[in-house]
Design a protein around this motif. Structure first.
Motif, mmCIF file in Angstrom:
data_model
loop_
_atom_site.group_PDB
_atom_site.id
_atom_site.type_symbol
_atom_site.label_atom_id
_atom_site.label_comp_id
_atom_site.label_asym_id
_atom_site.label_seq_id
_atom_site.Cartn_x
_atom_site.Cartn_y
_atom_site.Cartn_z
ATOM 1 N N UNK A 151 5.508 27.956 9.291
ATOM 2 C CA UNK A 151 5.799 26.564 8.936
ATOM 3 C C UNK A 151 5.347 25.623 10.050
ATOM 4 N N UNK A 152 5.610 26.003 11.316
ATOM 5 C CA UNK A 152 5.190 25.166 12.447
ATOM 6 C C UNK A 152 3.675 24.998 12.451
ATOM 7 N N UNK A 153 2.954 26.088 12.268
ATOM 8 C CA UNK A 153 1.493 26.009 12.255
ATOM 9 C C UNK A 153 1.008 25.164 11.086
ATOM 10 N N UNK A 154 1.679 25.318 9.940
ATOM 11 C CA UNK A 154 1.316 24.526 8.768
ATOM 12 C C UNK A 154 1.508 23.033 9.029
ATOM 13 N N UNK A 155 2.599 22.678 9.666
ATOM 14 C CA UNK A 155 2.860 21.274 9.943
ATOM 15 C C UNK A 155 1.826 20.694 10.901
ATOM 16 N N UNK A 156 1.517 21.428 11.941
ATOM 17 C CA UNK A 156 0.535 20.946 12.916
ATOM 18 C C UNK A 156 -0.824 20.758 12.245
ATOM 19 N N UNK A 158 -1.410 20.202 9.064
ATOM 20 C CA UNK A 158 -1.329 19.071 8.136
ATOM 21 C C UNK A 158 -1.414 17.746 8.882
ATOM 22 N N UNK A 159 -0.696 17.647 9.987
ATOM 23 C CA UNK A 159 -0.715 16.410 10.768
ATOM 24 C C UNK A 159 -2.122 16.118 11.273
ATOM 25 N N UNK A 160 -2.822 17.153 11.738
ATOM 26 C CA UNK A 160 -4.196 16.957 12.211
ATOM 27 C C UNK A 160 -5.097 16.460 11.083
ATOM 28 N N UNK A 161 -4.964 17.066 9.893
ATOM 29 C CA UNK A 161 -5.800 16.666 8.762
ATOM 30 C C UNK A 161 -5.517 15.223 8.367
ATOM 31 N N UNK A 162 -4.241 14.865 8.258
ATOM 32 C CA UNK A 162 -3.886 13.504 7.856
ATOM 33 C C UNK A 162 -4.339 12.478 8.894
ATOM 34 N N UNK A 163 -4.226 12.842 10.155
ATOM 35 C CA UNK A 163 -4.655 11.922 11.202
ATOM 36 C C UNK A 163 -6.157 11.663 11.102
ATOM 37 N N UNK A 164 -6.937 12.715 10.828
ATOM 38 C CA UNK A 164 -8.385 12.539 10.694
ATOM 39 C C UNK A 164 -8.731 11.706 9.465
ATOM 40 N N UNK A 165 -8.015 11.952 8.370
ATOM 41 C CA UNK A 165 -8.300 11.213 7.146
ATOM 42 C C UNK A 165 -7.962 9.732 7.283
ATOM 43 N N UNK A 166 -6.911 9.431 8.046
ATOM 44 C CA UNK A 166 -6.460 8.046 8.175
ATOM 45 C C UNK A 166 -7.026 7.357 9.409
ATOM 46 N N UNK A 167 -8.046 7.955 10.005
ATOM 47 C CA UNK A 167 -8.665 7.363 11.176
ATOM 48 C C UNK A 167 -9.236 5.983 10.851
ATOM 49 N N UNK A 168 -9.846 5.869 9.680
ATOM 50 C CA UNK A 168 -10.457 4.602 9.283
ATOM 51 C C UNK A 168 -9.395 3.518 9.124
ATOM 52 N N UNK A 169 -8.286 3.850 8.475
ATOM 53 C CA UNK A 169 -7.230 2.851 8.282
ATOM 54 C C UNK A 169 -6.630 2.417 9.613
ATOM 55 N N UNK A 593 -13.730 18.491 -5.762
ATOM 56 C CA UNK A 593 -12.908 17.387 -5.281
ATOM 57 C C UNK A 593 -11.455 17.562 -5.710
ATOM 58 N N UNK A 594 -11.255 18.034 -6.941
ATOM 59 C CA UNK A 594 -9.903 18.301 -7.438
ATOM 60 C C UNK A 594 -9.186 19.294 -6.532
ATOM 61 N N UNK A 595 -9.853 20.399 -6.179
ATOM 62 C CA UNK A 595 -9.227 21.416 -5.335
ATOM 63 C C UNK A 595 -8.923 20.867 -3.940
ATOM 64 N N UNK A 596 -9.824 20.044 -3.407
ATOM 65 C CA UNK A 596 -9.587 19.473 -2.084
ATOM 66 C C UNK A 596 -8.375 18.543 -2.110
ATOM 67 N N UNK A 597 -8.315 17.686 -3.124
ATOM 68 C CA UNK A 597 -7.188 16.760 -3.225
ATOM 69 C C UNK A 597 -5.882 17.507 -3.477
ATOM 70 N N UNK A 598 -5.947 18.557 -4.257
ATOM 71 C CA UNK A 598 -4.743 19.351 -4.503
ATOM 72 C C UNK A 598 -4.292 20.029 -3.215
ATOM 73 N N UNK A 599 -5.260 20.539 -2.460
ATOM 74 C CA UNK A 599 -4.939 21.158 -1.167
ATOM 75 C C UNK A 599 -4.253 20.152 -0.248
ATOM 76 N N UNK A 600 -4.789 18.927 -0.191
ATOM 77 C CA UNK A 600 -4.150 17.888 0.620
ATOM 78 C C UNK A 600 -2.734 17.584 0.129
ATOM 79 N N UNK A 601 -2.588 17.509 -1.188
ATOM 80 C CA UNK A 601 -1.276 17.205 -1.765
ATOM 81 C C UNK A 601 -0.268 18.299 -1.427
ATOM 82 N N UNK A 602 -0.705 19.557 -1.486
ATOM 83 C CA UNK A 602 0.195 20.668 -1.144
ATOM 84 C C UNK A 602 0.629 20.571 0.310
ATOM 85 N N UNK A 603 -0.334 20.307 1.195
ATOM 86 C CA UNK A 603 -0.004 20.220 2.617
ATOM 87 C C UNK A 603 0.920 19.043 2.900
ATOM 88 N N UNK A 604 0.665 17.913 2.214
ATOM 89 C CA UNK A 604 1.531 16.754 2.414
ATOM 90 C C UNK A 604 2.939 17.027 1.892
#
Length: 652
Positions: A151-156, A158-169, A593-604
């Motif tokens: 779970x700890x590794x999963x959270x880290x 996920x946080x890294x992925x979200x941070x990269x995705x929201x870099x533009x914002x 794209x569906x699988x990528x977005x679903x993967x992101x949704x699962x991690x979030x």
């Protein structure tokens, strides 16, 4: 304010800025100790001074950092607000203990600290060791702690992925995802304080020498007067402050870094009257790093004047004119700060009666900040939190009002990440749905209308699949309660299938293998709905049957879901006569794209659920407290959408 003395610490001197006040003698000194991460010098004490200045009528102006900065050649400085002589604020000075340069040098060298995931594994391993020693016949198994590592590794991740995705914002100034930066800063500073004695001693020396210099300068400036000192500490700074206080209270010898034959004067502790901790992780440090607190055994007594006398072995007793008023403040959305029950237990175990602190009266939890993670730094902008400490401890007006919950802050904080999870599922469905309808125009143009209702139902269905499959993989089974929750979401998903438009259900289920028997003879749409529901169950069960490892079960869920969807859409389009006239590549791209977005949704979802369950609901911290008392943790309410953690003083 403490200046960087370079590689070798220099003896600290002090200067005083006598700003305003009309020559009114200073009576109280507020000393700020900052928390984790990169810190601008003087920024912490300016934030504190601003909150004090807001108490004046009208509020005093916000001063620049240079106003609080130390002069050349000096290491400590206090400043005073530009208050009228008859204002109580005119008698208050402000100073800062700055220690961020010490961990900054270690981080910059990049040859000492562990990577976040690797260090996270050591924390879980440390927790397992504590559990085995404290609860030898407990219910948890090595597999449960292995799940914790996953779970700890999963959270880290996920946080890294979200941070990269929201870099533009973040660059656009729209929204900054702060949890990743906060996590790295926290891990780095905690490592330095807990695992590297040489750096911890250097930081504590900085604290002691700074406070000693402040007291010495005060006594030189105001001969015959005694200062009242109030410590305001944030985050990891609260751990540093408590360690320093206990060292001074137990009269430990703190060697001078310049001349080890000499020691720093720790009598400053006898002038401390108040202690404010905000966003404090002290409880986690007490449980996970118990050796930090081994050397603080003392005996407390009260003399004829009511003063507290603390004795440690053959050391000279330390005498406090009165107890130090300790107040702790934390927001339920803060991933670092919690209630400090273990701190109360520690003080009792060590025989330290120096503090006026009880969780039932002086530990204040609330929901005031809507953005998770950011809540850890929002205290600095909260006039009510500081107002309570000022009125209750510093001024003692008798008009202190504990900070109350802000309307809707708790609901917003809890619902935003879950709504974002649903939105990702919905977008994933829309992308695939749109591509399929555009490619298979014979089927959809004439017979099926692209409707928001159909997409919404399919979005809810996919969300329910994720929730039903993931919850059992993120918690320890305790009876059947979590399985029941998963089945409820699974049934909601089945209802979504049942309410799909007839043509949509027929299209999606037409190429599924026929059941060996039919529950709905003569009703083709009902039969297709049953087949679709069976397919949903297959996808969810695929996430259940694999071992309880978050990453593995996530891959099983995505893999089974991809196979079912590829079969439904691929087989249907393969037999569609219009396939010869329209390109198939948009569907393939949409499927990826569906699988990528679903993967992101699962991690979030995983991040959100674990955040609410183990951080906001404080399950992890409560478990640590139970283990420290040699008890196994009791089950807690199930969902992060439930009530707040028990109010202060309630039984666990």
């Amino acid at each position: 304010m403490i200046d960087d003395a370079g590689a070798n610490e220099m003896p600290l001197t002090a200067t005083a800025l006598k700003a305003s006040g009309g020559g009114v003698p200073m009576e109280k000194i507020i000393v700020a100790i900052h928390g984790v991460g990169n810190q601008l010098r003087s920024s912490t004490i300016r934030s504190v001074a601003r909150r004090f200045g807001d108490r004046s009528t009208p509020p005093l102006p916000v001063m620049p950092l240079g106003y609080f900065s130390s002069a050349a050649g000096s290491n400590v400085r206090w400043s005073r607000l530009d208050a009228k002589p008859d204002d109580v604020l005119a008698k208050i000075g402000f100073a800062e203990v700055y220690w961020a340069d010490i961990p900054a040098q270690v981080v910059k060298a990049n040859d000492t600290l562990e990577e976040t995931k690797a260090w996270g594994r050591t924390v879980v391993s440390r927790a397992e060791s504590v559990y085995e020693k404290s609860v030898p016949n407990g219910n948890l198994t090595p597999q449960d702690f292995a799940l914790g590592i996953g779970v700890v590794e999963e959270l880290i991740e996920t946080i890294d992925v979200l941070e990269n995705l929201l870099w533009v914002t973040a660059k656009a100034g729209v929204f900054k995802f702060e949890i990743g930066e906060l996590l790295r800063d926290y891990v780095d500073d905690v490592q330095i304080v807990t695992d590297f004695p040489v750096y911890r001693e250097k930081i504590l020396y900085r604290l002691h020498s700074a406070l000693a210099a402040i007291v010495a300068t005060y006594q030189e400036t105001y001969p015959g007067r005694v200062p009242d000192i109030y410590l305001v500490a944030h985050s990891e700074g609260t751990v540093i402050s408590l360690l320093g206080l206990l060292q001074a209270l137990s009269n430990q010898v703190i060697p001078d870094h310049e001349d080890p034959a000499k020691s720093v004067d720790t009598s400053w502790v006898t002038f401390v009257r108040g202690f404010m901790t905000i966003g404090s992780p002290i409880d986690k440090h007490i449980t996970l790093w118990p050796k930090l607190w081994d050397d603080f055994n003392m005996t407390s007594s009260t003399d004829e004047s009511g003063a507290v006398v603390l004795t440690t072995g053959n050391q000279t007793p330390v005498r406090l004119p009165r107890k130090i008023k300790w107040r702790n403040y934390f927001d339920y959305g803060d991933p670092i700060g919690f209630k400090l029950e273990s701190a109360v237990d520690l003080l009792q175990d060590k025989g330290c009666a120096a503090f006026e602190f009880a969780t039932a009266e002086h530990d204040f939890g609330f929901s005031r900040y809507p953005m998770p993670g950011k809540a850890h730094n929002d205290y600095w902008d909260d006039a009510d939190v500081f107002g309570h400490f000022i009125e209750d401890v510093v001024i003692g007006s008798g008009q202190a009002q504990p900070p109350a919950n802000r309307r809707f802050a708790s609901v917003i904080s809890k619902c935003i990440p879950y709504f974002a999870t649903f939105l990702l599922h919905l977008i994933a469905v829309f992308v695939l749905y749109k591509a399929v309808t555009a490619t298979s125009d014979t089927i959809f143009t004439a017979e099926i209308v692209l409707s928001a209702g159909a997409i919404g139902l399919l979005g809810v269905l996919l969300t329910c699949i994720t929730v039903a499959a993931r919850i059992p993989r993120l918690v320890k089974p305790n009876g059947a309660r979590w399985e029941i929750v998963s089945m409820i979401f699974l049934l909601i998903g089945a209802l979504c299938v049942a309410y799909l438009p007839t043509d949509v259900a027929t299209f999606l289920g037409e190429r599924l293998p026929s059941l060996p028997f039919t529950l709905y003879p003569g009703d083709e749409s009902a039969a297709k709905t049953a087949l679709m529901t069976a397919a949903v169950f297959v996808v969810v069960i695929a996430g259940w049957v694999v071992p309880r490892r978050p990453k593995l079960s996530r891959r099983a869920l995505l893999g089974s879901g991809a196979c079912v969807i590829a079969y439904i859409i691929g087989a249907r389009l393969f037999f569609d006569d219009s396939i010869d006239a329209l390109p198939i590549w948009p569907v393939i791209l949409a499927g990826l794209m569906f699988l990528y977005l679903w993967w992101l949704a699962i991690m979030l979802f995983d991040l959100t659920f674990v955040w609410h369950r183990y951080v906001r609901e404080a399950v992890f911290v409560q478990a640590l407290r139970c283990w420290r008392r040699r008890e196994d943790a009791k089950p807690r309410p199930m969902m992060g959408l439930g009530p707040e953690p028990p109010p202060v003083g309630s039984p666990v």
